[in-house]
Design a protein around this motif. Structure first.
Motif, PDB file in Angstrom:
ATOM      1  N   GLN A  30       0.596  -1.360   0.063  1.00  0.00           N
ATOM      2  CA  GLN A  30       0.046  -0.171  -0.035  1.00  0.00           C
ATOM      3  C   GLN A  30       0.912   1.385  -0.165  1.00  0.00           C
ATOM      4  N   ARG A  85      -8.081  -6.353  -9.516  1.00  0.00           N
ATOM      5  CA  ARG A  85      -8.055  -5.939  -7.919  1.00  0.00           C
ATOM      6  C   ARG A  85      -9.201  -4.964  -7.908  1.00  0.00           C
ATOM      7  N   THR A 103     -11.292  -1.607  -6.548  1.00  0.00           N
ATOM      8  CA  THR A 103     -10.822  -0.273  -6.004  1.00  0.00           C
ATOM      9  C   THR A 103     -11.337  -0.021  -4.549  1.00  0.00           C
ATOM     10  N   ASP A 104     -10.940   0.696  -3.936  1.00  0.00           N
ATOM     11  CA  ASP A 104     -11.212   1.018  -2.350  1.00  0.00           C
ATOM     12  C   ASP A 104     -12.516   1.162  -2.149  1.00  0.00           C
ATOM     13  N   SER A 164      -3.246  -6.743  -1.359  1.00  0.00           N
ATOM     14  CA  SER A 164      -3.257  -5.937  -2.606  1.00  0.00           C
ATOM     15  C   SER A 164      -2.986  -4.528  -2.076  1.00  0.00           C
ATOM     16  N   GLN A 165      -2.882  -3.763  -3.033  1.00  0.00           N
ATOM     17  CA  GLN A 165      -2.582  -2.075  -2.983  1.00  0.00           C
ATOM     18  C   GLN A 165      -3.967  -1.704  -2.455  1.00  0.00           C
ATOM     19  N   THR A 166      -5.236  -2.051  -2.439  1.00  0.00           N
ATOM     20  CA  THR A 166      -6.139  -1.638  -1.899  1.00  0.00           C
ATOM     21  C   THR A 166      -6.467  -1.752  -0.493  1.00  0.00           C
ATOM     22  N   ARG A 167      -6.601  -0.721   0.272  1.00  0.00           N
ATOM     23  CA  ARG A 167      -6.553  -0.536   1.639  1.00  0.00           C
ATOM     24  C   ARG A 167      -7.695  -1.293   2.301  1.00  0.00           C
ATOM     25  N   ALA A 184      -9.218  -3.957   0.692  1.00  0.00           N
ATOM     26  CA  ALA A 184      -9.658  -5.212   0.081  1.00  0.00           C
ATOM     27  C   ALA A 184      -8.922  -6.277   0.957  1.00  0.00           C
TER      28      ALA A 184
END
Length: 273
Positions: free
Chosen positions: A63, A116, A118-119, A199-202, A204
């Protein structure tokens, strides 16, 4: 002359212990180091007729590292144009980022998608609902291409944050999706791995990679089911096979998604998976 084949190589940033204590070897410097290593490697691979086709990048804190990664020369010059998986699975050696790179001498005959949320999509949603949403995104994309889950998807990788807590929801969603689209113990399952990863989504808790082969025919698929001394996976309440073997005309055997592989591992890193 040696026959060309797919090659896999594991890269981690070189040790910078030779620098004095005033040298800052942060994440951006590690990205530059990897860029230099990959540039040299791809030049050698080009001489063998192979090109970069896939990379899985393992992060220690995705993240917070994601934007620096997207801004890097490594990503801009090489990784944004190949099939790419980003996952937070911290390398054991503390290197903050490690790359597993695939090069190949063959044209792609498959579609790889790393989906992935989205937030906004993920926030407040259970792992069950997030899994359903990702599969629905994937299935809509298949339908737009005239494809379907049952006949053309051969492999998934599901990354689950806090897997001890969230895996049950993933299993139930996958079971429900597969059942809806005709993947059952009486027909077939696909190979489908569930493993811890962020993942990079906080917000998720689930991220999924999908492998699709548009030209596949039923006679070309061989599902690697349980050996006689092991229980079938559906008896454990999960819906997947242990592997998929795919043979296409004039192609080497695919052990999803790899063909015959010569693997060269860098000596400086072991991954936590």
């Amino acid at each position: 002359m040696n026959e060309n084949m797919d090659q896999y190589y594991l890269f981690c940033p070189s040790s910078m212990s030779e620098h004095d204590e005033s040298y800052t070897y942060g994440f951006k410097e590690r990205l530059e180091n990897l860029y230099g290593q990959l540039t040299q490697y791809l030049e050698r691979e080009k001489e063998q007729g192979r090109r970069l086709t896939y990379c899985k990048a393992f992060f220690s804190d995705l993240q917070n590292q994601h934007q620096d990664f997207l801004d890097s020369t490594l990503y801009q010059q090489y990784l944004q144009t190949c099939d790419l998986t980003l996952v937070e699975q911290p390398p054991i050696d503390g290197s903050k980022i490690t790359l597993l790179v695939k090069t190949s001498d063959e044209e792609k005959d498959y579609i790889f998608q790393s989906l992935r949320l989205t937030d906004e999509e993920a926030k407040g949603q259970s792992s069950y609902l997030q899994t359903m949403l990702l599969f629905n995104h994937y299935i809509k994309g298949l339908e737009a291409r005239g494809l379907n889950l049952r006949d053309h998807c051969v492999r998934t990788w599901i990354y689950v944050a806090d897997i001890d807590v969230n895996y049950d929801g993933v299993v139930r969603a996958r079971n429900d999706i597969f059942r809806r689209y005709g993947l059952t113990a009486d027909t077939h399952y696909i190979a489908s791995t569930g493993i811890g990863g962020y993942s990079q989504t906080r917000h998720a808790t689930v991220a999924i990679d999908f492998l699709t082969v548009p030209s596949v025919q039923p006679s070309q698929l061989y599902y690697l089911q349980a050996l006689d001394h092991l229980n079938p996976t559906h008896e454990y309440g999960v819906a997947f096979e242990r592997g998929t073997r795919l043979t296409l005309p004039n192609k080497r055997c695919i052990l999803s998604p790899e063909r015959r592989v010569s693997t060269v591992m860098a000596t400086c890193c072991t991954l936590a998976t």
